[in-house]
Design a protein around this motif. Structure first.
Motif, PDB file in Angstrom:
ATOM      1  N   LEU A 143     -17.070   0.564   0.736  1.00  0.00           N
ATOM      2  CA  LEU A 143     -16.465   2.210   1.083  1.00  0.00           C
ATOM      3  C   LEU A 143     -16.099   2.589   2.192  1.00  0.00           C
ATOM      4  N   GLN A 144     -16.819   2.965   3.730  1.00  0.00           N
ATOM      5  CA  GLN A 144     -16.577   2.910   4.491  1.00  0.00           C
ATOM      6  C   GLN A 144     -15.767   2.577   5.537  1.00  0.00           C
ATOM      7  N   LEU A 145     -15.538   1.041   4.899  1.00  0.00           N
ATOM      8  CA  LEU A 145     -14.485   0.219   6.145  1.00  0.00           C
ATOM      9  C   LEU A 145     -13.082   0.665   5.257  1.00  0.00           C
ATOM     10  N   CYS A 146     -12.909   0.623   3.925  1.00  0.00           N
ATOM     11  CA  CYS A 146     -11.496   1.606   3.582  1.00  0.00           C
ATOM     12  C   CYS A 146     -11.756   2.862   3.723  1.00  0.00           C
ATOM     13  N   LYS A 147     -12.176   3.961   4.247  1.00  0.00           N
ATOM     14  CA  LYS A 147     -12.475   5.757   4.470  1.00  0.00           C
ATOM     15  C   LYS A 147     -11.695   5.799   5.467  1.00  0.00           C
ATOM     16  N   HIS A 148     -12.761   4.641   6.658  1.00  0.00           N
ATOM     17  CA  HIS A 148     -12.387   4.328   7.868  1.00  0.00           C
ATOM     18  C   HIS A 148     -11.291   3.936   8.629  1.00  0.00           C
ATOM     19  N   TRP A 149     -10.512   3.205   7.650  1.00  0.00           N
ATOM     20  CA  TRP A 149      -8.891   2.460   8.536  1.00  0.00           C
ATOM     21  C   TRP A 149      -7.989   3.777   7.660  1.00  0.00           C
ATOM     22  N   SER A 150      -8.308   4.106   6.792  1.00  0.00           N
ATOM     23  CA  SER A 150      -7.137   4.724   6.532  1.00  0.00           C
ATOM     24  C   SER A 150      -6.237   5.396   6.805  1.00  0.00           C
ATOM     25  N   HIS A 151      -6.643   5.871   7.864  1.00  0.00           N
ATOM     26  CA  HIS A 151      -6.015   7.100   8.334  1.00  0.00           C
ATOM     27  C   HIS A 151      -4.921   6.050   9.091  1.00  0.00           C
ATOM     28  N   LYS A 152      -4.633   5.015   9.663  1.00  0.00           N
ATOM     29  CA  LYS A 152      -3.829   3.302  10.511  1.00  0.00           C
ATOM     30  C   LYS A 152      -3.619   2.786   9.203  1.00  0.00           C
ATOM     31  N   ALA A 153      -4.157   2.695   7.936  1.00  0.00           N
ATOM     32  CA  ALA A 153      -3.613   1.030   7.557  1.00  0.00           C
ATOM     33  C   ALA A 153      -3.475   1.988   5.711  1.00  0.00           C
ATOM     34  N   GLU A 154      -2.499   1.353   4.950  1.00  0.00           N
ATOM     35  CA  GLU A 154      -2.589   1.051   3.775  1.00  0.00           C
ATOM     36  C   GLU A 154      -3.631   0.560   3.095  1.00  0.00           C
ATOM     37  N   VAL A 155      -4.522   1.549   2.461  1.00  0.00           N
ATOM     38  CA  VAL A 155      -5.635   1.347   2.080  1.00  0.00           C
ATOM     39  C   VAL A 155      -5.490   1.382   0.688  1.00  0.00           C
ATOM     40  N   SER A 156      -6.439   0.721  -0.236  1.00  0.00           N
ATOM     41  CA  SER A 156      -6.473   0.999  -1.816  1.00  0.00           C
ATOM     42  C   SER A 156      -8.299  -0.203  -2.290  1.00  0.00           C
ATOM     43  N   PHE A 157      -8.963   0.817  -2.863  1.00  0.00           N
ATOM     44  CA  PHE A 157     -10.329   0.520  -2.577  1.00  0.00           C
ATOM     45  C   PHE A 157     -10.958   1.224  -4.358  1.00  0.00           C
ATOM     46  N   THR A 158     -11.696   0.356  -4.686  1.00  0.00           N
ATOM     47  CA  THR A 158     -12.525   0.753  -5.590  1.00  0.00           C
ATOM     48  C   THR A 158     -14.190   0.540  -4.672  1.00  0.00           C
ATOM     49  N   PRO A 159     -15.402   1.495  -5.863  1.00  0.00           N
ATOM     50  CA  PRO A 159     -16.474   0.812  -5.111  1.00  0.00           C
ATOM     51  C   PRO A 159     -17.217  -0.581  -5.208  1.00  0.00           C
ATOM     52  N   GLU A 160     -16.289  -1.761  -5.464  1.00  0.00           N
ATOM     53  CA  GLU A 160     -16.099  -3.092  -6.337  1.00  0.00           C
ATOM     54  C   GLU A 160     -14.972  -3.899  -5.143  1.00  0.00           C
ATOM     55  N   ALA A 161     -14.247  -3.860  -4.887  1.00  0.00           N
ATOM     56  CA  ALA A 161     -13.094  -4.084  -4.254  1.00  0.00           C
ATOM     57  C   ALA A 161     -12.070  -3.306  -3.265  1.00  0.00           C
ATOM     58  N   GLY A 162     -12.059  -4.127  -2.205  1.00  0.00           N
ATOM     59  CA  GLY A 162     -10.825  -3.032  -1.136  1.00  0.00           C
ATOM     60  C   GLY A 162     -10.060  -4.097  -0.119  1.00  0.00           C
ATOM     61  N   ASP A 163      -8.627  -3.150   0.134  1.00  0.00           N
ATOM     62  CA  ASP A 163      -7.713  -3.874   0.351  1.00  0.00           C
ATOM     63  C   ASP A 163      -7.366  -3.158   1.561  1.00  0.00           C
ATOM     64  N   ILE A 164      -6.717  -4.157   2.757  1.00  0.00           N
ATOM     65  CA  ILE A 164      -6.804  -2.951   4.171  1.00  0.00           C
ATOM     66  C   ILE A 164      -5.610  -3.323   4.587  1.00  0.00           C
ATOM     67  N   ARG A 165      -4.502  -2.764   4.291  1.00  0.00           N
ATOM     68  CA  ARG A 165      -2.769  -3.568   5.446  1.00  0.00           C
ATOM     69  C   ARG A 165      -2.934  -3.040   6.400  1.00  0.00           C
ATOM     70  N   PHE A 166      -2.992  -3.448   7.562  1.00  0.00           N
ATOM     71  CA  PHE A 166      -2.203  -2.737   8.720  1.00  0.00           C
ATOM     72  C   PHE A 166      -0.871  -2.729   8.910  1.00  0.00           C
ATOM     73  N   PRO A 167      -0.352  -1.647   9.953  1.00  0.00           N
ATOM     74  CA  PRO A 167       1.279  -1.934  10.311  1.00  0.00           C
ATOM     75  C   PRO A 167       1.246  -3.339  11.080  1.00  0.00           C
ATOM     76  N   ASN A 168       0.784  -4.224  11.820  1.00  0.00           N
ATOM     77  CA  ASN A 168       0.437  -5.173  12.701  1.00  0.00           C
ATOM     78  C   ASN A 168       0.926  -6.325  11.315  1.00  0.00           C
ATOM     79  N   GLY A 169       0.962  -6.177   9.964  1.00  0.00           N
ATOM     80  CA  GLY A 169       0.732  -7.252   9.676  1.00  0.00           C
ATOM     81  C   GLY A 169      -0.731  -7.932   8.916  1.00  0.00           C
ATOM     82  N   ASN A 170      -1.964  -7.593   9.688  1.00  0.00           N
ATOM     83  CA  ASN A 170      -3.674  -7.683   9.577  1.00  0.00           C
ATOM     84  C   ASN A 170      -3.678  -7.956   7.997  1.00  0.00           C
ATOM     85  N   HIS A 171      -4.075  -7.759   7.122  1.00  0.00           N
ATOM     86  CA  HIS A 171      -4.236  -7.555   5.855  1.00  0.00           C
ATOM     87  C   HIS A 171      -6.128  -8.252   5.581  1.00  0.00           C
TER      88      HIS A 171
END
Length: 96
Positions: free
Chosen positions: A19-47
């Motif tokens: 949750l901390q990682l997802c919330k931290h990066w939510s201002h610079k990446a496309e983020v979706s998360f639940t307490p069990e799973a998170g997905d962070i997609r950065f503009p440069n293509g990193n996932h």
């Protein structure tokens, strides 16, 4: 084509770090998360995909072929270790 690696760290607080990682990066990446799973997609293509288990945090990194996979692993490591300063975590990575 992408480069992929999987990582893991033993912790009882996997959901909290996810949750901390997802919330931290939510201002610079496309983020979706639940307490069990998170997905962070950065503009440069990193996932970064995260899965919280009761005894560890599992991670999967996918980066474009021309990106620096080791550098992205290092960025993820540093963020987790900063959030987990009360724990002495060991993070291991393997090519997938």
């Amino acid at each position: 084509m992408t480069q992929t690696s999987t990582g893991s760290t033993a912790t009882q607080k996997a959901s909290g770090y996810l949750l901390q990682l997802c919330k931290h990066w939510s201002h610079k990446a496309e983020v979706s998360f639940t307490p069990e799973a998170g997905d962070i997609r950065f503009p440069n293509g990193n996932h970064l995909s995260l899965t919280a288990h009761s005894d560890h945090l599992a991670m999967r990194l996918d980066v474009p072929e021309d990106a620096d996979l080791a550098q992205f692993q290092d960025v993820v490591d540093k963020h987790i270790l900063r959030f987990a300063f009360r724990e002495d975590l060991e993070i291991s990575w393997a090519a997938a």
